[in-house]
Design an enzyme around this catalytic site. Structure first.
Site, short mmCIF file in Angstrom:
data_model
loop_
_atom_site.label_atom_id
_atom_site.label_comp_id
_atom_site.label_asym_id
_atom_site.label_seq_id
_atom_site.Cartn_x
_atom_site.Cartn_y
_atom_site.Cartn_z
N HIS A 1 7.15 -25.46 -5.80
CA HIS A 1 7.03 -25.26 -4.35
C HIS A 1 6.69 -23.83 -3.93
CE1 HIS A 1 8.83 -29.18 -4.44
NE2 HIS A 1 9.28 -29.20 -3.21
N GLY B 1 2.42 -28.99 -6.31
CA GLY B 1 3.20 -30.23 -6.45
C GLY B 1 3.61 -30.78 -5.10
N HIS B 2 3.85 -29.92 -4.15
CA HIS B 2 4.16 -30.37 -2.79
C HIS B 2 3.12 -29.77 -1.85
CE1 HIS B 2 6.10 -31.45 0.88
NE2 HIS B 2 7.28 -31.73 0.34
N HIS C 1 5.27 -39.66 -2.93
CA HIS C 1 6.20 -39.02 -2.01
C HIS C 1 5.58 -39.00 -0.60
CE1 HIS C 1 8.34 -35.54 -0.24
NE2 HIS C 1 9.31 -35.85 -1.09
N GLU D 1 11.44 -40.90 -2.75
CA GLU D 1 11.29 -40.46 -1.36
C GLU D 1 9.94 -40.93 -0.82
OE1 GLU D 1 13.92 -36.66 -0.56
OE2 GLU D 1 12.13 -36.10 -1.67
N GLU E 1 12.21 -40.89 5.73
CA GLU E 1 12.64 -39.51 5.96
C GLU E 1 12.12 -39.00 7.31
OE1 GLU E 1 11.81 -36.88 2.66
OE2 GLU E 1 12.06 -35.11 3.94
N CYS F 1 11.15 -36.13 8.13
CA CYS F 1 9.93 -35.33 7.93
C CYS F 1 8.69 -36.21 7.80
CB CYS F 1 10.03 -34.50 6.65
SG CYS F 1 11.15 -33.12 6.75
N CYS G 1 15.13 -29.85 4.82
CA CYS G 1 13.78 -29.96 5.38
C CYS G 1 13.77 -30.68 6.72
CB CYS G 1 12.86 -30.68 4.40
SG CYS G 1 13.52 -32.25 3.81
N CYS G 2 14.66 -31.68 6.89
CA CYS G 2 14.59 -32.49 8.12
C CYS G 2 15.14 -31.77 9.35
CB CYS G 2 15.26 -33.84 7.90
SG CYS G 2 14.38 -34.86 6.69
O1 FUB Z 1 10.67 -30.87 -1.53
C1 FUB Z 1 10.77 -30.30 -0.22
C2 FUB Z 1 11.24 -31.34 0.75
O2 FUB Z 1 12.51 -31.80 0.32
C3 FUB Z 1 10.41 -32.58 0.83
O3 FUB Z 1 9.38 -32.55 1.77
C4 FUB Z 1 11.42 -33.59 1.19
O4 FUB Z 1 11.00 -34.90 1.00
C5 FUB Z 1 12.56 -33.21 0.31
O5 FUB Z 1 12.35 -33.66 -0.99
ZN ZN Z 2 12.76 -33.82 5.39
#
Ligand code: FUB
Ligand code: ZN
Length: 614
Positions: free
Chosen positions: A156, A205-206, A264, A316, A332, A334, A400-401
């Site tokens: 990340h 990865g994200h 994801h 997720e 989620e 997010c 994150c949310c």
């Molecule tokens: O990995 C960062 C954040 O945490 C993701 O966007 C969410 O789904 C949670 O895994």
């Molecule tokens: Zn989130």
């Protein structure tokens, strides 16, 4: 009350930007419209305006308190800056939550100046700047000695940089202050020096940095940020990372060839938003067919009635088509916000109202449920049924949310209006004031409405001089009957891509009224959704309803049938002001409340899809 039955595919059948996407003038060739930035929109209604005040007063304070006092998020920067003794504490991507809180604070400052909040953010920004390495690198987890930076594509680093960029641009837009923007630019430059053609390969990865780099390009005018964004998009799908499950990372197939949404959910949303932004900024329509295919896949087979996505907690994210369990739904928060971001971009590119239908569904249901009415408790996971054990929390280890809600809410003014050369697009019905420029004329628009409780909308238009333009009013997919009038006279309009188009020479004081029937609807899922066989959900306008045990002690035996009659009651004192629905059956009355309001009273069971006896 009329008893409607809609057959919806998956959860639904398709009836036929950045928070501010801020495309610049050179982006316009692919766009059908551009959103009016929330900085130019004053929200005046009874539904959203109090929420925004509560956000400024409570949500921001709660999130900052978590970052500063209750967790180590700010301290990690202080330690990295050498201003405090200690070590890294928390999860490796925790920096991103602080950045998202700064972004939310910045958006809030735009419409609610608050010198004390600004001073607080300034001092955090000074710590962030002091923690940055001389070569621009900035992730406290690695700076504080937890291994080798850029050694694992799933760690990340680029995700954190993306959120840093978004926060920095927001704070610069809000205050004109450049310290954080300089930090973000130095980190982006470090990445640009390290990765790219002839340098190192990398598959984030994200996803997140892609859309952020497009924003950075728009803010700085530096084309290399856009080039880096498109290069990162093109890295995907070529086996450059050694994931055991590339589908989870949307890395099995090159992005232009994607046909199916996988893996994801939040990552997928950020990727598709980034693709749409890159397409717009680079004027490269080759991304669009894949985005269309992915949209049809998710809306047709993998979305809940709440606009939530991602049915499984294990990844997720997504499983197989029509696999939409209720109690174990992940949805989620997010991911619902991600649906809002992506669908706005799709509307900008395609000019079709169906994208705003989905945006509105995710907004009023999946995303709004993510925050309590008090503004300081948050859902991460948003199931559609509960035995009473699922509750909002003040914060999460992975936060994150809450930080997503904190940055999303103050920007909702972005989604109401859009413009194109000679048209005003009315996308959402939220009481608000704005001034837009159309054909060189300033036009003040004043929307008044009690939406989402009532389908009546009054729009006053005040051009500074008489002027021709089109008003394109979205007729929501849920609306079966609408009456449109201009200055009390009925107007016949053409419907174009889901918009009623009124074309005329507008004069000061012209009034458009939109009167949308908003009956209670009984919704059936596609029969392929096993979890909803023999069940129905209740929806009115954009709001999805649920049963909660506190109103329905015998919820375990609740059932609807073909003879159920419905009545609605507007109660300004209940749950912050709602319309609740009473369903009268032979065995008693069931009370339905808006899904987004559940779990704000005493704990108890909840369900959206209720057994239905033929
Ligand atoms: O990995 C960062 C954040 O945490 C993701 O966007 C969410 O789904 C949670 O895994
Ligand atoms: Zn989130």
């Amino acid at each position: 009350m009329k008893f409607y039955q809609l057959l919806l595919s998956a959860a639904l059948t398709i009836s036929n930007a950045t928070f501010a996407a801020n495309p610049s003038d050179q982006d316009l060739s692919l766009l059908k419209n551009q959103p009016v930035n929330f900085a130019k929109v004053k929200i005046t209604d009874k539904f959203w305006a109090p929420r925004l005040q509560n956000h400024a007063k409570t949500t921001l304070a709660a999130g900052l308190d978590q970052c500063i006092h209750k967790t180590h998020r700010v301290d990690n920067f202080a330690v990295a800056a050498g201003k405090k003794e200690g070590k890294f504490e928390g999860i490796f991507y925790d920096d991103s939550d602080l950045y998202k809180m700064i972004e939310g604070a910045a958006y809030s400052l735009i419409n609610n100046p608050d010198p004390a909040l600004e001073a607080r953010i300034d001092s955090i920004i000074n710590l962030i700047a002091a923690a940055q390495m001389p070569d621009g690198y900035l992730m406290t987890y690695y700076i504080l000695g937890n291994g080798e930076r850029w050694s694992d594509m799933n760690m990340h680093e680029m995700y954190c940089c993306g959120h840093l960029i978004e926060a920095a641009i927001a704070y610069y837009d809000a205050t004109g202050k450049k310290t954080l923007l300089d930090v973000a630019t130095r980190f982006a430059d470090h990445i640009d020096r390290t990765f790219g053609p002839g340098k190192r390969d990398w598959v984030p990865g994200h996803e997140e940095i892609e859309l952020a780099l497009v924003k950075l390009y728009r803010t700085t005018g530096e084309k290399r940020y856009l080039d880096l964004a498109t290069w990162l998009l093109d890295q995907r799908g070529h086996g450059k990372a050694d994931w055991s499950n590339p589908n989870y990372y949307q890395d099995l197939t090159p992005v232009r060839d994607l046909t199916e949404i996988t893996g994801h959910a939040v990552r997928a949303m950020y990727l598709f938003t980034g693709m749409a932004d890159a397409a717009t900024a680079a004027q490269d329509s080759s991304y669009l067919p894949a985005l269309d295919r992915l949209w049809n896949d998710v809306i047709g087979t993998k979305m809940y009635i709440t606009g939530g996505i991602g049915s499984s907690g294990a990844n997720e994210g997504f499983t197989k088509p029509y696999d939409l369990p209720n109690e174990t739904a992940y949805c989620e928060t997010c991911a619902s916000v991600g649906m809002i971001l992506w669908n706005q971009r799709m509307n900008m590119l395609r000019g079709e109202a169906k994208y705003i239908d989905i945006l509105e569904r995710s907004l009023y249901n999946g995303a709004l449920a993510g925050v309590s009415l008090s503004g300081d408790r948050f859902f991460y996971v948003n199931p559609l049924a509960s035995n009473g054990s699922h509750h909002r929390q003040a914060w999460y280890g992975t936060a994150c949310c809450p930080s997503q809600i904190a940055r999303f809410l103050p920007s909702i003014g972005n989604y109401i209006y859009a413009t194109s050369n000679d048209a005003l697009w009315v996308n959402l019905f939220i009481g608000s004031l704005t001034t837009v420029e159309l054909n060189g004329t300033n036009v003040l628009v004043n929307m008044q409405t009690d939406y989402p409780w009532n389908g009546f909308v009054r729009l006053q238009v005040n051009p500074s001089k008489k002027t021709d333009f089109e008003m394109r009013i979205r007729i929501p997919g849920w609306c079966k009957n609408v009456k449109l009038k201009v200055n009390e006279n009925k107007v016949k309009t053409k419907i174009d891509n889901g918009y009623a188009v009124i074309s005329r020479k507008w004069a000061k004081g012209d009034i458009v009224t939109i009167d949308m029937d908003m009956p209670v609807e009984v919704v059936a899922a596609d029969p392929r959704v096993e979890a909803n066989q023999g069940r129905r959900a209740i929806q009115r306008g954009p709001i999805v309803y649920c049963l909660e045990q506190t109103d329905n002690p015998d919820i375990a035996n609740a059932a609807l049938n073909a003879n159920t009659s419905f009545s609605i009651t507007q109660d300004p004192r209940m749950l912050g002001g709602i319309v609740y629905i009473d369903a009268k059956t032979a065995s008693g009355t069931l009370r339905f409340i808006p899904y987004y309001t559940w779990d704000n009273r005493e704990p108890g069971a909840m369900e959206v899809w209720v057994p239905y006896k033929e």
